[in-house]
Scaffold this motif. Structure first.
Motif, PDB file in Angstrom:
ATOM      1  N   VAL A 151     -25.915 -14.980   1.073  1.00  0.00           N
ATOM      2  CA  VAL A 151     -26.046 -14.127   0.071  1.00  0.00           C
ATOM      3  C   VAL A 151     -27.074 -13.148   0.283  1.00  0.00           C
ATOM      4  O   VAL A 151     -28.079 -13.700   1.322  1.00  0.00           O
ATOM      5  CB  VAL A 151     -26.260 -14.596  -1.354  1.00  0.00           C
ATOM      6  CG1 VAL A 151     -25.109 -15.481  -1.737  1.00  0.00           C
ATOM      7  CG2 VAL A 151     -27.593 -15.236  -1.404  1.00  0.00           C
ATOM      8  N   ASP A 179     -21.627 -13.601   0.370  1.00  0.00           N
ATOM      9  CA  ASP A 179     -21.531 -12.137   0.856  1.00  0.00           C
ATOM     10  C   ASP A 179     -21.219 -12.188   2.391  1.00  0.00           C
ATOM     11  O   ASP A 179     -20.745 -11.104   2.916  1.00  0.00           O
ATOM     12  CB  ASP A 179     -23.078 -11.628   0.775  1.00  0.00           C
ATOM     13  CG  ASP A 179     -23.234 -11.353  -0.856  1.00  0.00           C
ATOM     14  OD1 ASP A 179     -22.613 -10.829  -1.632  1.00  0.00           O
ATOM     15  OD2 ASP A 179     -24.674 -11.379  -1.025  1.00  0.00           O
ATOM     16  N   LEU A 214     -19.804  -6.976   5.615  1.00  0.00           N
ATOM     17  CA  LEU A 214     -19.762  -5.815   4.618  1.00  0.00           C
ATOM     18  C   LEU A 214     -18.708  -4.501   5.069  1.00  0.00           C
ATOM     19  O   LEU A 214     -18.492  -3.870   4.419  1.00  0.00           O
ATOM     20  CB  LEU A 214     -21.176  -5.180   4.523  1.00  0.00           C
ATOM     21  CG  LEU A 214     -22.359  -6.041   3.894  1.00  0.00           C
ATOM     22  CD1 LEU A 214     -23.535  -5.248   3.689  1.00  0.00           C
ATOM     23  CD2 LEU A 214     -21.941  -6.614   2.541  1.00  0.00           C
TER      24      LEU A 214
END
Length: 323
Positions: A151, A179, A214
């Protein structure tokens, strides 16, 4: 009769990996229920890594056969950093249309027999997946988890390992919490590669996989329960291990990468990131780790590496980081 085994591509980037790559390759070569297409990319190792690879794999394939089943070796010729090696290997594997999953594996990892099949056959669900997370345990203490996925603290750029130090039998995390997946052992799908493109190479070391994750859009990260990888962290560059402090080399590049990552994705976190860096450096100083503290600060604030770190880099690597 057509081969009914599932297949997966594997990229292993080596640099000063002579002491670990043999065990990694031996664990993969023991697998017979998955068609493993392994590409080892050596980033101009100055030690005996290439000799160790050839000893471990007597039937080693040349670079021209990278992407076929078995183990092939690509000699990069220069150390362009982790992502550069990964991208070189992925490009060869992705040229094989039969491969839909690509496994990035550190050379200081070993693989239990059932893990490749679990990763190759994992059902990500109707939405598919960008990446497949799984449990990574400490190689020297396999009863403890190193990471179940990571994360990001967007206020500082600091990353945290889910379930770190927890017993290896603890429940898996909720994939929605994850993440990113650690670059030590990461499975990416072809759908993700086509969407995200190659890894960013300007980090040189660290945060490449965080940045990459991302760029997945609405493709989720899933978790493959039961798949486990053993990781002997820090063998080449002195990354932090249980009960140790990361080396100045590791400190410099990790926090340099964190600053690059914040500027690229969360610029509002640069102030918090700077405050965290100063506090962490003060803590290291208080513990007597002067060189490590200096390297951390020089990395985050964009200064040249300490002389000892710079001396450890090849001319090509220095050029890559602009020094």
């Amino acid at each position: 009769m057509p081969d009914q085994r599932p297949a997966i591509g594997v990229v292993i980037v080596t640099y000063r990996s002579a002491d670990v790559i043999g065990a990694c390759l031996a664990s993969l070569r023991a697998i017979d229920d998955v068609a493993l297409h392994v590409v080892v990319v050596d980033n101009a190792s100055p030690d005996d890594t290439l000799a160790a690879i050839r000893i471990a794999v007597p039937d080693l394939k040349p670079a021209s056969q990278a992407g076929s089943e078995g183990v092939a070796l690509i000699e990069a010729g220069a150390n362009g950093g982790f992502a550069a090696g990964v991208n070189l290997g992925l490009a060869r594997l992705a040229a094989n249309p039969a491969l839909d999953r690509f496994w990035l594996l550190n050379p200081d990892c070993t693989v239990p027999r059932d893990t490749p099949r679990r990763l190759a056959t994992h059902d990500p669900g109707p939405k598919g997946a960008a990446m497949i997370a799984h449990r990574v345990v400490y190689g020297d203490e396999p009863g403890r988890i190193q990471i179940d996925g990571g994360v990001i603290d967007r206020r500082t750029g600091v990353t945290h390992n889910l379930n770190q130090f927890a017993p290896a039998h603890c429940p898996a995390p909720d994939p929605a919490q994850i993440d990113f997946v650690t670059g030590a052992s990461l499975v990416a799908t072809r759908a993700f590669l086509e969407r995200a493109g190659p890894m960013a190479e300007d980090y040189f070391l660290y945060y490449e996989e965080v940045d990459w994750a991302l760029r997945r859009g609405d493709l989720p990260i899933t978790f493959c329960e039961g798949a486990v990888v053993h990781h002997m962290a820090g063998t080449a560059i002195g990354s932090q291990r249980m009960g140790s402090v990361a080396s100045p080399f590791s400190q410099y590049f990790k926090h340099r990468a964190r600053a690059i990552f914040l500027r690229r994705h969360f610029p509002s976190g640069l102030i918090g990131g700077a405050a965290w860096s100063l506090a962490k450096a003060a803590q290291l100083l208080g513990q007597g780790h002067r060189a490590e503290a200096a390297a951390l600060l020089r990395g985050f604030f964009g200064m040249a590496p300490p002389r000892a770190v710079l001396a450890a880099l090849s001319p090509e690597a220095r050029q890559k980081i602009g020094r």
